[in-house]
Design a protein around this motif. Structure first.
Motif, PDB file in Angstrom:
ATOM      1  N   ILE A  66      40.946 -20.408 172.346  1.00 29.81           N
ATOM      2  CA  ILE A  66      41.965 -21.167 171.599  1.00 29.81           C
ATOM      3  C   ILE A  66      42.174 -22.511 172.300  1.00 29.81           C
ATOM      4  O   ILE A  66      42.299 -23.559 171.648  1.00 29.81           O
ATOM      5  CB  ILE A  66      43.298 -20.380 171.498  1.00 29.81           C
ATOM      6  N   HIS A  67      42.198 -22.463 173.624  1.00 29.58           N
ATOM      7  CA  HIS A  67      42.362 -23.702 174.403  1.00 29.58           C
ATOM      8  C   HIS A  67      41.030 -24.120 175.010  1.00 29.58           C
ATOM      9  O   HIS A  67      40.377 -23.315 175.701  1.00 29.58           O
ATOM     10  CB  HIS A  67      43.433 -23.506 175.490  1.00 29.58           C
ATOM     11  N   ALA A  68      40.678 -25.369 174.772  1.00 32.50           N
ATOM     12  CA  ALA A  68      39.314 -25.859 175.040  1.00 32.50           C
ATOM     13  C   ALA A  68      38.883 -25.727 176.490  1.00 32.50           C
ATOM     14  O   ALA A  68      37.749 -25.362 176.787  1.00 32.50           O
ATOM     15  CB  ALA A  68      39.226 -27.312 174.594  1.00 32.50           C
ATOM     16  N   ARG A  69      39.780 -26.009 177.427  1.00 33.53           N
ATOM     17  CA  ARG A  69      39.399 -26.097 178.847  1.00 33.53           C
ATOM     18  C   ARG A  69      39.317 -24.733 179.517  1.00 33.53           C
ATOM     19  O   ARG A  69      38.880 -24.632 180.660  1.00 33.53           O
ATOM     20  CB  ARG A  69      40.387 -26.978 179.589  1.00 33.53           C
ATOM     21  N   GLU A  70      39.713 -23.680 178.839  1.00 34.24           N
ATOM     22  CA  GLU A  70      39.783 -22.359 179.460  1.00 34.24           C
ATOM     23  C   GLU A  70      38.445 -21.643 179.305  1.00 34.24           C
ATOM     24  O   GLU A  70      38.315 -20.646 178.607  1.00 34.24           O
ATOM     25  CB  GLU A  70      40.969 -21.591 178.862  1.00 34.24           C
ATOM     26  N   TRP A  71      37.424 -22.176 179.950  1.00 31.18           N
ATOM     27  CA  TRP A  71      36.036 -21.770 179.745  1.00 31.18           C
ATOM     28  C   TRP A  71      35.748 -20.309 180.046  1.00 31.18           C
ATOM     29  O   TRP A  71      34.846 -19.708 179.444  1.00 31.18           O
ATOM     30  CB  TRP A  71      35.102 -22.649 180.605  1.00 31.18           C
ATOM     31  N   TRP A 124      40.601 -31.141 178.451  1.00 31.55           N
ATOM     32  CA  TRP A 124      41.199 -31.139 177.116  1.00 31.55           C
ATOM     33  C   TRP A 124      41.685 -29.730 176.745  1.00 31.55           C
ATOM     34  O   TRP A 124      41.031 -28.746 177.080  1.00 31.55           O
ATOM     35  CB  TRP A 124      40.201 -31.676 176.085  1.00 31.55           C
ATOM     36  N   ARG A 125      42.795 -29.634 176.065  1.00 32.40           N
ATOM     37  CA  ARG A 125      43.388 -28.322 175.691  1.00 32.40           C
ATOM     38  C   ARG A 125      43.451 -28.087 174.180  1.00 32.40           C
ATOM     39  O   ARG A 125      43.146 -27.002 173.690  1.00 32.40           O
ATOM     40  CB  ARG A 125      44.800 -28.250 176.269  1.00 32.40           C
ATOM     41  N   LYS A 126      43.824 -29.131 173.446  1.00 33.66           N
ATOM     42  CA  LYS A 126      44.204 -28.986 172.047  1.00 33.66           C
ATOM     43  C   LYS A 126      42.999 -29.021 171.100  1.00 33.66           C
ATOM     44  O   LYS A 126      41.847 -29.038 171.524  1.00 33.66           O
ATOM     45  CB  LYS A 126      45.199 -30.100 171.682  1.00 33.66           C
ATOM     46  N   ILE A 191      42.490 -14.299 174.336  1.00 28.94           N
ATOM     47  CA  ILE A 191      42.097 -14.463 175.732  1.00 28.94           C
ATOM     48  C   ILE A 191      42.231 -15.916 176.166  1.00 28.94           C
ATOM     49  O   ILE A 191      41.655 -16.821 175.528  1.00 28.94           O
ATOM     50  CB  ILE A 191      40.642 -13.995 175.949  1.00 28.94           C
ATOM     51  N   HIS A 192      42.993 -16.125 177.229  1.00 27.00           N
ATOM     52  CA  HIS A 192      43.241 -17.446 177.787  1.00 27.00           C
ATOM     53  C   HIS A 192      42.987 -17.429 179.296  1.00 27.00           C
ATOM     54  O   HIS A 192      42.615 -16.406 179.866  1.00 27.00           O
ATOM     55  CB  HIS A 192      44.699 -17.864 177.553  1.00 27.00           C
ATOM     56  N   SER A 193      43.198 -18.570 179.928  1.00 26.71           N
ATOM     57  CA  SER A 193      43.266 -18.637 181.397  1.00 26.71           C
ATOM     58  C   SER A 193      44.235 -19.756 181.741  1.00 26.71           C
ATOM     59  O   SER A 193      44.544 -20.569 180.854  1.00 26.71           O
ATOM     60  CB  SER A 193      41.868 -18.926 181.983  1.00 26.71           C
ATOM     61  N   TYR A 194      44.759 -19.911 182.950  1.00 25.22           N
ATOM     62  CA  TYR A 194      44.636 -18.951 184.034  1.00 25.22           C
ATOM     63  C   TYR A 194      46.032 -18.460 184.428  1.00 25.22           C
ATOM     64  O   TYR A 194      47.030 -19.024 183.955  1.00 25.22           O
ATOM     65  CB  TYR A 194      43.962 -19.639 185.227  1.00 25.22           C
TER      66      TYR A 194
END
Ligand SMILES: NCCCCC[C@@H](C[SeH])C(=O)O
Ligand SMILES: [Zn+2]
Ligand SMILES: [Zn+2]
Length: 304
Positions: A66-71, A124-126, A191-194
């Motif tokens: 969902i959030h771009a930077r949370e690889w 980037w997040r959004k 699923i996200h981080s961190y």
């Protein structure tokens, strides 16, 4: 070369070719379906895992990225699909799960943003949508759902809620799927981080969910199953009190439309590397997270 690896962070074009390959690798256990396109026109392809059946089976829905930077999040969804297909028939719990239920996996929710982190801005997040009246881009896809939606927020903020509920086409595509299938979807996992957390509704209010005690028990069980492998410590609790109050979240929305087992994961780490978790930690993170997801899936099955 365009070689995909489960122990590396794959670019979008590698993930896209992996989706095409894996979804046709075993017609008895996996298929794919389109749920629409992103703002920039990339295909949102949902993978459906489970023993093929002519009747509709109860399902679990899991999204990553969902959030771009949370690889580490899309890395986990890819790992999960690989593990499911490769252990079906040998792992009794995975075999039972895929026989009795379907598991929908959306490997990368925010594809435009994910691609942008690979090519331009790693942090980037959004989403990458344009909003009229501002030069700032993007809406937070985890603030854009019709669940305590925030209405007042700054377009340049990392947590901009959007110009309206479901302003983001990516959110609309997934929300439509959940609404269409809510009678059969028994669990929603995002699923996200961190931060190493297992969170559940609500985040848009401090009020406890009707199923608070059961959800807490399941979250704690999942955390302890995860800790059993390498001792990684997770904290469990309702979002508002455990991380921060947050409006318009996907987990709160899923819960409010009737998906009782709704959980948000914040994977490794607790801040040393943060979003820049080294690729060397993909394997251990995915292995321990499998235990938590399987714990939740088992609880869902026991309560079908
Ligand atoms: N619905 C909100 C769940 C708790 C917050 C999750 C984090 C993941 Se980066 C967030 O969206 O800020
Ligand atoms: Zn996130
Ligand atoms: Zn996070």
């Amino acid at each position: 070369p365009r070689t995909h690896s489960y122990t590396n962070y794959n670019s979008w074009d590698k993930v896209q070719s992996w989706i095409a390959a894996i979804s046709t690798s075993n017609s008895a256990l996996i298929s794919k379906q389109s749920i629409g396109s992103t703002y920039e026109g990339r295909p949102m392809t949902l993978l459906k895992l489970g023993k093929k059946s002519s009747v509709t089976k109860p399902a679990i829905f899991m999204d990553c990225g969902i959030h771009a930077r949370e690889w580490i999040s899309p890395a986990f969804c890819q790992w999960f699909v690989k593990e499911a297909l490769s252990t079906y028939g040998s792992d009794s719990q995975m075999t039972s799960l895929l026989d009795q239920m379907d598991v929908y996996v959306l490997p990368v929710f925010n594809i435009d943003g994910y691609d942008y982190t690979h090519k331009s801005n790693r942090m980037w997040r959004k989403t990458r949508s344009r909003t009229s009246g501002t030069s700032c881009l993007g809406t937070d896809p985890n603030r854009n759902w019709n669940a305590g939606w925030c209405s007042k927020s700054e377009p340049c903020s990392e947590t901009f809620c959007g110009s309206k509920v479901e302003s983001e086409v990516e959110v609309r595509n997934v929300a439509d799927f959940l609404r269409r299938n809510k009678a059969d979807i028994k669990a929603y996992l995002t699923i996200h981080s961190y931060s190493q957390l297992v969170l559940f509704p609500y985040s848009y209010t401090y009020d406890l969910a009707a199923d608070h005690s059961e959800l807490l028990k399941v979250a704690e069980g999942a955390s302890s199953a995860l800790r059993g492998l390498y001792g990684t410590r997770y904290t469990s609790g309702p979002g508002a009190a455990t991380i921060y109050p947050a409006a318009g979240g996907s987990d709160d929305y899923a819960y409010d439309i009737g998906v009782k087992y709704s959980f948000t994961f914040e994977l490794r780490d607790t801040g040393r590397y943060g979003f820049l978790l080294p690729a060397s930690q993909i394997k251990p993170t995915c292995m321990e997270t499998m235990l938590a997801i399987k714990y939740i899936a088992a609880h869902v099955q026991e309560n079908l």
